[in-house]
Design a protein around this motif. Sequence first.
Motif, PDB file in Angstrom:
ATOM      1  N   ASP A 302       0.854  -1.198   0.000  1.00 42.82           N
ATOM      2  CA  ASP A 302       0.000   0.000   0.000  1.00 42.82           C
ATOM      3  C   ASP A 302       0.887   1.245   0.000  1.00 42.82           C
ATOM      4  O   ASP A 302       1.352   1.685   1.056  1.00 42.82           O
ATOM      5  CB  ASP A 302      -0.903  -0.016   1.230  1.00 42.82           C
ATOM      6  CG  ASP A 302      -1.922   1.121   1.243  1.00 42.82           C
ATOM      7  OD1 ASP A 302      -1.738   2.092   0.494  1.00 42.82           O
ATOM      8  OD2 ASP A 302      -2.895   1.027   2.014  1.00 42.82           O
ATOM      9  N   PRO A 303       1.130   1.844  -1.165  1.00 37.46           N
ATOM     10  CA  PRO A 303       2.054   2.984  -1.236  1.00 37.46           C
ATOM     11  C   PRO A 303       1.574   4.205  -0.468  1.00 37.46           C
ATOM     12  O   PRO A 303       2.387   4.960   0.075  1.00 37.46           O
ATOM     13  CB  PRO A 303       2.154   3.270  -2.736  1.00 37.46           C
ATOM     14  CG  PRO A 303       0.914   2.702  -3.327  1.00 37.46           C
ATOM     15  CD  PRO A 303       0.596   1.495  -2.502  1.00 37.46           C
ATOM     16  N   GLU A 304       0.255   4.395  -0.404  1.00 34.10           N
ATOM     17  CA  GLU A 304      -0.265   5.542   0.344  1.00 34.10           C
ATOM     18  C   GLU A 304      -0.014   5.371   1.837  1.00 34.10           C
ATOM     19  O   GLU A 304       0.368   6.322   2.534  1.00 34.10           O
ATOM     20  CB  GLU A 304      -1.760   5.721   0.087  1.00 34.10           C
ATOM     21  CG  GLU A 304      -2.321   6.981   0.734  1.00 34.10           C
ATOM     22  CD  GLU A 304      -3.764   7.241   0.360  1.00 34.10           C
ATOM     23  OE1 GLU A 304      -4.366   8.142   0.980  1.00 34.10           O
ATOM     24  OE2 GLU A 304      -4.281   6.556  -0.542  1.00 34.10           O
ATOM     25  N   ALA A 305      -0.203   4.152   2.337  1.00 29.96           N
ATOM     26  CA  ALA A 305       0.069   3.885   3.752  1.00 29.96           C
ATOM     27  C   ALA A 305       1.546   4.075   4.063  1.00 29.96           C
ATOM     28  O   ALA A 305       1.907   4.627   5.118  1.00 29.96           O
ATOM     29  CB  ALA A 305      -0.369   2.464   4.107  1.00 29.96           C
ATOM     30  N   VAL A 306       2.404   3.628   3.146  1.00 34.82           N
ATOM     31  CA  VAL A 306       3.841   3.808   3.326  1.00 34.82           C
ATOM     32  C   VAL A 306       4.184   5.286   3.359  1.00 34.82           C
ATOM     33  O   VAL A 306       4.921   5.761   4.243  1.00 34.82           O
ATOM     34  CB  VAL A 306       4.626   3.102   2.194  1.00 34.82           C
ATOM     35  CG1 VAL A 306       6.104   3.505   2.218  1.00 34.82           C
ATOM     36  CG2 VAL A 306       4.487   1.594   2.306  1.00 34.82           C
ATOM     37  N   ASN A 307       3.651   6.037   2.411  1.00 28.78           N
ATOM     38  CA  ASN A 307       3.952   7.467   2.332  1.00 28.78           C
ATOM     39  C   ASN A 307       3.478   8.207   3.578  1.00 28.78           C
ATOM     40  O   ASN A 307       4.204   9.026   4.154  1.00 28.78           O
ATOM     41  CB  ASN A 307       3.305   8.057   1.083  1.00 28.78           C
ATOM     42  CG  ASN A 307       3.573   9.545   0.940  1.00 28.78           C
ATOM     43  OD1 ASN A 307       2.676  10.355   1.098  1.00 28.78           O
ATOM     44  ND2 ASN A 307       4.801   9.904   0.635  1.00 28.78           N
ATOM     45  N   LYS A 308       2.266   7.928   4.010  1.00 25.93           N
ATOM     46  CA  LYS A 308       1.742   8.608   5.196  1.00 25.93           C
ATOM     47  C   LYS A 308       2.546   8.243   6.440  1.00 25.93           C
ATOM     48  O   LYS A 308       2.750   9.082   7.327  1.00 25.93           O
ATOM     49  CB  LYS A 308       0.272   8.267   5.392  1.00 25.93           C
ATOM     50  CG  LYS A 308      -0.655   8.950   4.388  1.00 25.93           C
ATOM     51  CD  LYS A 308      -2.111   8.625   4.670  1.00 25.93           C
ATOM     52  CE  LYS A 308      -3.033   9.383   3.728  1.00 25.93           C
ATOM     53  NZ  LYS A 308      -4.462   9.062   3.989  1.00 25.93           N
ATOM     54  N   ALA A 309       3.011   6.997   6.511  1.00 28.86           N
ATOM     55  CA  ALA A 309       3.836   6.588   7.648  1.00 28.86           C
ATOM     56  C   ALA A 309       5.152   7.357   7.661  1.00 28.86           C
ATOM     57  O   ALA A 309       5.644   7.765   8.728  1.00 28.86           O
ATOM     58  CB  ALA A 309       4.095   5.083   7.597  1.00 28.86           C
ATOM     59  N   PHE A 310       5.742   7.554   6.497  1.00 26.97           N
ATOM     60  CA  PHE A 310       6.956   8.359   6.411  1.00 26.97           C
ATOM     61  C   PHE A 310       6.688   9.793   6.866  1.00 26.97           C
ATOM     62  O   PHE A 310       7.477  10.378   7.616  1.00 26.97           O
ATOM     63  CB  PHE A 310       7.488   8.376   4.973  1.00 26.97           C
ATOM     64  CG  PHE A 310       8.478   7.296   4.657  1.00 26.97           C
ATOM     65  CD1 PHE A 310       9.727   7.273   5.268  1.00 26.97           C
ATOM     66  CD2 PHE A 310       8.183   6.308   3.726  1.00 26.97           C
ATOM     67  CE1 PHE A 310      10.656   6.290   4.956  1.00 26.97           C
ATOM     68  CE2 PHE A 310       9.099   5.319   3.415  1.00 26.97           C
ATOM     69  CZ  PHE A 310      10.344   5.309   4.029  1.00 26.97           C
ATOM     70  N   VAL A 311       5.592  10.378   6.389  1.00 30.17           N
ATOM     71  CA  VAL A 311       5.278  11.764   6.735  1.00 30.17           C
ATOM     72  C   VAL A 311       5.072  11.902   8.243  1.00 30.17           C
ATOM     73  O   VAL A 311       5.621  12.815   8.880  1.00 30.17           O
ATOM     74  CB  VAL A 311       4.032  12.245   5.967  1.00 30.17           C
ATOM     75  CG1 VAL A 311       3.602  13.635   6.447  1.00 30.17           C
ATOM     76  CG2 VAL A 311       4.318  12.289   4.466  1.00 30.17           C
ATOM     77  N   ARG A 312       4.292  11.000   8.824  1.00 32.33           N
ATOM     78  CA  ARG A 312       4.098  11.035  10.272  1.00 32.33           C
ATOM     79  C   ARG A 312       5.421  10.828  11.006  1.00 32.33           C
ATOM     80  O   ARG A 312       5.736  11.525  11.979  1.00 32.33           O
ATOM     81  CB  ARG A 312       3.110   9.947  10.709  1.00 32.33           C
ATOM     82  CG  ARG A 312       1.668  10.217  10.380  1.00 32.33           C
ATOM     83  CD  ARG A 312       0.751   9.258  11.141  1.00 32.33           C
ATOM     84  NE  ARG A 312       1.072   7.859  10.883  1.00 32.33           N
ATOM     85  CZ  ARG A 312       0.584   7.139   9.880  1.00 32.33           C
ATOM     86  NH1 ARG A 312      -0.249   7.700   9.009  1.00 32.33           N
ATOM     87  NH2 ARG A 312       0.915   5.869   9.718  1.00 32.33           N
ATOM     88  N   GLY A 313       6.176   9.849  10.538  1.00 30.48           N
ATOM     89  CA  GLY A 313       7.431   9.523  11.207  1.00 30.48           C
ATOM     90  C   GLY A 313       8.403  10.683  11.214  1.00 30.48           C
ATOM     91  O   GLY A 313       8.962  11.041  12.261  1.00 30.48           O
ATOM     92  N   PHE A 314       8.622  11.305  10.053  1.00 29.73           N
ATOM     93  CA  PHE A 314       9.556  12.422   9.997  1.00 29.73           C
ATOM     94  C   PHE A 314       9.014  13.645  10.728  1.00 29.73           C
ATOM     95  O   PHE A 314       9.794  14.449  11.265  1.00 29.73           O
ATOM     96  CB  PHE A 314       9.894  12.761   8.546  1.00 29.73           C
ATOM     97  CG  PHE A 314      10.848  11.787   7.904  1.00 29.73           C
ATOM     98  CD1 PHE A 314      11.989  11.368   8.569  1.00 29.73           C
ATOM     99  CD2 PHE A 314      10.608  11.286   6.627  1.00 29.73           C
ATOM    100  CE1 PHE A 314      12.874  10.460   7.983  1.00 29.73           C
ATOM    101  CE2 PHE A 314      11.482  10.383   6.033  1.00 29.73           C
ATOM    102  CZ  PHE A 314      12.615   9.979   6.715  1.00 29.73           C
ATOM    103  N   SER A 315       7.690  13.802  10.784  1.00 28.47           N
ATOM    104  CA  SER A 315       7.102  14.878  11.585  1.00 28.47           C
ATOM    105  C   SER A 315       7.443  14.673  13.058  1.00 28.47           C
ATOM    106  O   SER A 315       7.793  15.623  13.775  1.00 28.47           O
ATOM    107  CB  SER A 315       5.585  14.909  11.405  1.00 28.47           C
ATOM    108  OG  SER A 315       5.220  15.259  10.088  1.00 28.47           O
ATOM    109  N   LYS A 316       7.348  13.434  13.515  1.00 27.01           N
ATOM    110  CA  LYS A 316       7.671  13.125  14.910  1.00 27.01           C
ATOM    111  C   LYS A 316       9.158  13.336  15.193  1.00 27.01           C
ATOM    112  O   LYS A 316       9.532  13.821  16.275  1.00 27.01           O
ATOM    113  CB  LYS A 316       7.257  11.694  15.240  1.00 27.01           C
ATOM    114  CG  LYS A 316       5.744  11.483  15.242  1.00 27.01           C
ATOM    115  CD  LYS A 316       5.372  10.009  15.357  1.00 27.01           C
ATOM    116  CE  LYS A 316       3.862   9.823  15.227  1.00 27.01           C
ATOM    117  NZ  LYS A 316       3.473   8.387  15.230  1.00 27.01           N
TER     118      LYS A 316
END
Length: 402
Positions: A302-316
């Motif tokens: 799921d590329p969208e799930a991967v992308n959102k996880a990256f965005v959340r992760g780097f935000s944190k």
Amino acid sequence: MIYKSKLIYLLLAIGLVLSACGQNEQGSSEGEESEKETTNSNENKEASDKASSETEEGANSEEEDAGFVEAYKQGKEELAKAEEDKEVDYQKVIKVYNNNLKSLVEKRDSSIDQQITTALEAGKNGELDGAIVKQIFDKLSQKVFYLTIKHEFQEINENWGNTEEVNAEIAEAKEFYQVLEGTVEKRDAAYETSMVDQIQAGFTEIEKAVENDDQLAFQLGKQVVDKTLMKTFYLAAGAMPHGYATKAAKEAEEDPAHAKVEQAEGWAFYQSISSYLTEYAKEDAAIIEENFNLETDVKKLDPEAVNKAFVRGFSKVALHEYEESEENWGKDKSVITALEGALFIDMISRDIKRMQGEDMANTLNEQAQTYLDAVKADEKEKAMDVLEKIEGTLNSINEKTK
């Protein structure tokens, strides 16, 4: 693509190795955190002594460094034959790797050696597709060169004041960066970024810092090089629309075998940046790992799930850096972590623009710069006011990407 019963065991073995690798990386990340506590010479020496005790090694000669790079190129070239359905001489690659590259890999992280060795043997025995073997060898070797650049920066810290030695270490870091520059150039072309120029500017800042005996400037230049390389690996792995998560998902229905190779490439690129996310955003890191893991059916990626996880992760991660900056107000570390926060925001600025709009992305970048300038100028009231806005935006992004 060849699959045999042994492959399940192989993939499990690689997964276990990966877990150990993640633990080692986390330790390295924590070591870097301690390194940037201060640029006071005595405290820097203590941090450097600790790093030296963890990785005992002497300086490499120019010939040794050139040998590492040449071995990587030879192995990559031979393994690339698999992508053209040509026979690969795996024994040749194994010999070149063992004789000329393995020693460097083991110095950086013995778990990577296990991963590369396992993959090469699996390719030789017909248990793993050759194109996947090539990606594992190529991208994990790139991780080793990236870690070596970081190691050279630690040695610059340790040898600060010895201009001849420090300049030699800068040259060594730049030599290993040359191996990675092609990867950076590809992302620049795909995303219309200017990361090659940013990295060059970082190295220039480092060289000027040595000339001017300015350790803070060195720390800032180092962060530009390091975090821009991290951005490169992120754009390659999980960014949209050109990351390998997206490519593999699109390819999965029409050509699952090729999609599996792209999934492996995404996984291998991710290994260079997994430690930060594992440390500060475990749940998000687990989502990324689950999607890229070779045991995962590529049709379920799921590329969208991967992308959102990256965005959340780097935000944190950015929020953590800003917390460090506030806690260390008045120290060099406050400036360094303020820059790191801005660089982690920059990593996902395209995603913020796509998800939240151009105005929010531009405003956040401007606020990050304003905060950095205020920290440098010791304007605490102004800094805290803008920091509250930055933190509010980052927390909002985290909520909206769940």
